[in-house]
Motif scaffolding. Structure first.
Motif, PDB file in Angstrom:
ATOM      1  N   LEU A  54     -13.569  -4.420   5.569  1.00 42.72           N
ATOM      2  CA  LEU A  54     -13.607  -4.427   7.057  1.00 42.72           C
ATOM      3  C   LEU A  54     -14.467  -3.597   7.901  1.00 42.72           C
ATOM      4  N   ASN A  55     -15.293  -2.731   6.851  1.00 42.90           N
ATOM      5  CA  ASN A  55     -16.036  -1.967   7.510  1.00 42.90           C
ATOM      6  C   ASN A  55     -15.305  -0.908   8.440  1.00 42.90           C
ATOM      7  N   LEU A  56     -14.477  -0.242   7.865  1.00 44.46           N
ATOM      8  CA  LEU A  56     -13.399   0.634   8.592  1.00 44.46           C
ATOM      9  C   LEU A  56     -13.529   2.045   7.836  1.00 44.46           C
ATOM     10  N   ASP A  57     -12.974   3.018   8.922  1.00 44.59           N
ATOM     11  CA  ASP A  57     -13.078   4.370   8.113  1.00 44.59           C
ATOM     12  C   ASP A  57     -12.020   4.438   7.077  1.00 44.59           C
ATOM     13  N   GLU A  58     -12.410   4.886   6.004  1.00 38.91           N
ATOM     14  CA  GLU A  58     -11.628   4.951   4.809  1.00 38.91           C
ATOM     15  C   GLU A  58     -10.307   5.723   4.831  1.00 38.91           C
ATOM     16  N   ARG A  59     -10.559   6.914   5.369  1.00 35.93           N
ATOM     17  CA  ARG A  59      -9.445   7.979   5.327  1.00 35.93           C
ATOM     18  C   ARG A  59      -8.323   7.480   6.365  1.00 35.93           C
ATOM     19  N   LEU A  60      -8.740   7.025   7.589  1.00 34.32           N
ATOM     20  CA  LEU A  60      -7.947   6.419   8.592  1.00 34.32           C
ATOM     21  C   LEU A  60      -7.202   5.147   7.946  1.00 34.32           C
ATOM     22  N   THR A  61      -8.062   4.355   7.416  1.00 33.63           N
ATOM     23  CA  THR A  61      -7.421   3.025   7.036  1.00 33.63           C
ATOM     24  C   THR A  61      -6.257   3.236   5.719  1.00 33.63           C
ATOM     25  N   LYS A  62      -6.404   4.381   5.028  1.00 30.27           N
ATOM     26  CA  LYS A  62      -5.376   4.664   4.042  1.00 30.27           C
ATOM     27  C   LYS A  62      -3.942   5.392   4.656  1.00 30.27           C
ATOM     28  N   LYS A  63      -4.329   6.094   5.882  1.00 28.90           N
ATOM     29  CA  LYS A  63      -3.266   6.456   6.746  1.00 28.90           C
ATOM     30  C   LYS A  63      -2.522   5.417   7.624  1.00 28.90           C
ATOM     31  N   VAL A  64      -3.237   4.357   7.808  1.00 31.92           N
ATOM     32  CA  VAL A  64      -2.608   3.281   8.468  1.00 31.92           C
ATOM     33  C   VAL A  64      -1.746   2.436   7.399  1.00 31.92           C
ATOM     34  N   CYS A  65      -2.265   2.200   6.251  1.00 30.03           N
ATOM     35  CA  CYS A  65      -1.660   1.624   5.115  1.00 30.03           C
ATOM     36  C   CYS A  65      -0.400   2.230   4.937  1.00 30.03           C
ATOM     37  N   ASN A  66      -0.426   3.655   4.973  1.00 33.78           N
ATOM     38  CA  ASN A  66       0.800   4.344   4.660  1.00 33.78           C
ATOM     39  C   ASN A  66       1.723   4.141   5.607  1.00 33.78           C
ATOM     40  N   ALA A  67       1.138   4.143   6.775  1.00 32.24           N
ATOM     41  CA  ALA A  67       2.174   4.015   7.997  1.00 32.24           C
ATOM     42  C   ALA A  67       2.751   2.477   7.776  1.00 32.24           C
ATOM     43  N   LEU A  68       2.004   1.593   7.571  1.00 36.10           N
ATOM     44  CA  LEU A  68       2.868   0.201   7.294  1.00 36.10           C
ATOM     45  C   LEU A  68       3.716   0.183   6.059  1.00 36.10           C
ATOM     46  N   VAL A  69       3.344   1.014   5.191  1.00 38.74           N
ATOM     47  CA  VAL A  69       4.224   1.170   4.134  1.00 38.74           C
ATOM     48  C   VAL A  69       5.879   1.730   4.629  1.00 38.74           C
ATOM     49  N   ALA A  70       5.750   2.820   5.532  1.00 33.72           N
ATOM     50  CA  ALA A  70       6.841   3.358   6.088  1.00 33.72           C
ATOM     51  C   ALA A  70       7.531   2.255   7.033  1.00 33.72           C
ATOM     52  N   SER A  71       6.815   1.640   7.575  1.00 35.58           N
ATOM     53  CA  SER A  71       7.468   0.515   8.266  1.00 35.58           C
ATOM     54  C   SER A  71       7.905  -0.702   7.642  1.00 35.58           C
ATOM     55  N   GLY A  72       7.666  -0.904   6.432  1.00 37.39           N
ATOM     56  CA  GLY A  72       8.289  -2.075   5.579  1.00 37.39           C
ATOM     57  C   GLY A  72       7.371  -3.152   5.346  1.00 37.39           C
ATOM     58  N   PHE A  73       6.173  -3.225   5.911  1.00 33.37           N
ATOM     59  CA  PHE A  73       5.084  -4.170   6.144  1.00 33.37           C
ATOM     60  C   PHE A  73       4.084  -4.072   4.669  1.00 33.37           C
ATOM     61  N   LEU A  74       3.945  -3.141   4.042  1.00 30.87           N
ATOM     62  CA  LEU A  74       3.179  -3.019   2.621  1.00 30.87           C
ATOM     63  C   LEU A  74       3.990  -2.100   1.862  1.00 30.87           C
TER      64      LEU A  74
END
Length: 333
Positions: A54-74
């Motif tokens: 998706l041509n995104l910032d790798e570090r921030l993408t990982k943190k977003v994914c972690n937040a989605l895990v915390a929210s129950g979506f990943l």
């Protein structure tokens, strides 16, 4: 400040923290939907892989994914992220229960209306824009997504058992938008002549849902005639109107029904400030812009129906935590 720094507050502060965190969780979810992020996790992948796709910032993408895990979506296992059941059902763009357009509408509403609450409190309502541009394809898609996640199947279960529905020959879905209610009624009763009445540009989207299975009537039901001889007129979430305008519409509906016809409405009502909290905030959202009330209690709405020549024969509560909907069935008096 407390007299002693070690003194605990006499109430639970988590009510504030949880509310603030819900805003943060929604911001992350809305951003992920905007990027169509979940489609990229149909197979387990690392955040770095998806960031490159998706041509995104790798570090921030990982943190977003972690937040989605915390929210129950990943889910995350050994650095690979995958979808949860909720994200598979509601957040994959090819799912029949996809909620992406509804989430985008929530975000748009919060940005455009709720951000103006303080200004409205200080200066009064900011002015309701009465044009129909809001009813674009994205809005209709969002309404369709909101319907299929609960209210549509629950409404159909109620309506299909009504004796008047079983013998009905002609039904109008007033302001039917996506047309899914009319389509569902037609599927249950193939002999039913079903119509959707809505604005011409809205019906362009309706066609994509119903094809040629349902008849389409272009017009503005606040101004135009809506036809006649209907056995049933159904109205879902389109009668949030000021009292005077609502009365005119209901009298028009009354005149368009057959002698033994019925009106079936499905709307949110404010009967209990806590149990109907979704409707309370919905009402406040309208009031940021509008000087007149549009959301009623069940008794208030029934009184208006009675004043327009109807007799209320049944009220069915199909509400849940986030959709305080009631179905009201009224016959021509």
């Amino acid at each position: 400040m407390p007299k002693k720094v070690i003194e605990l507050p006499p109430a639970d502060p988590n009510i504030i923290s949880e509310l603030a965190q819900s805003v943060e969780k929604f911001s992350v979810l809305a951003t992920a939907v905007e990027l169509n992020l979940f489609d990229h996790f149909k197979k387990p992948k690392s955040a770095e892989e998806v960031a490159k796709e998706l041509n995104l910032d790798e570090r921030l993408t990982k943190k977003v994914c972690n937040a989605l895990v915390a929210s129950g979506f990943l889910k995350e296992i050994n650095g690979k992220y995958s979808l949860t059941k909720a994200s598979k059902v509601f957040l994959l763009s090819d799912s029949p229960f996809y909620q992406g357009n509804l989430i985008k509408l929530y975000k748009k509403t919060r940005e455009e209306r709720w951000s103006k609450l303080l200004e409205a409190l200080k200066n009064g309502p900011l002015g309701f824009q009465g044009n129909n541009s809001v009813f674009n394809e994205s809005f209709i898609l969002a309404m369709a997504e909101g319907a299929v996640r609960g209210d549509l199947p629950k409404t159909v279960e109620v309506v299909k058992e009504l004796p008047e529905f079983k013998r009905a020959k002609k039904l109008l879905d007033l302001g039917g938008g996506h047309g899914l209610y009319a389509l569902a009624f037609k599927e249950i009763n193939p002999e039913l002549d079903a119509y959707v009445f809505d604005l011409p540009h809205v019906l362009e989207t309706t066609k994509k849902f119903v094809g040629d299975k349902v008849n389409l009537i272009p017009g503005d039901f606040t101004k135009d005639e809506i036809g006649s001889g209907y056995d049933i007129i159904f109205a879902s979430d389109v009668l949030y109107r000021p009292h005077e305008e609502l009365t005119k519409i209901l009298k028009k509906v009354h005149a368009s029904l057959s002698d033994d016809g019925i009106l079936i409405t499905k709307h949110w009502y404010i009967d209990d400030l806590k149990e109907d909290s979704t409707a309370v905030f919905f009402d406040l959202m309208f009031s940021i812009l509008d000087k007149v009330d549009r959301v009623y209690s069940t008794p208030e709405f029934c009184d208006i129906l009675e004043s327009c020549g109807f007799e209320v024969v049944d009220i069915v509560d199909i509400s849940d935590t986030h959709s305080p909907s009631k179905i009201i069935v009224a016959k021509v008096r």
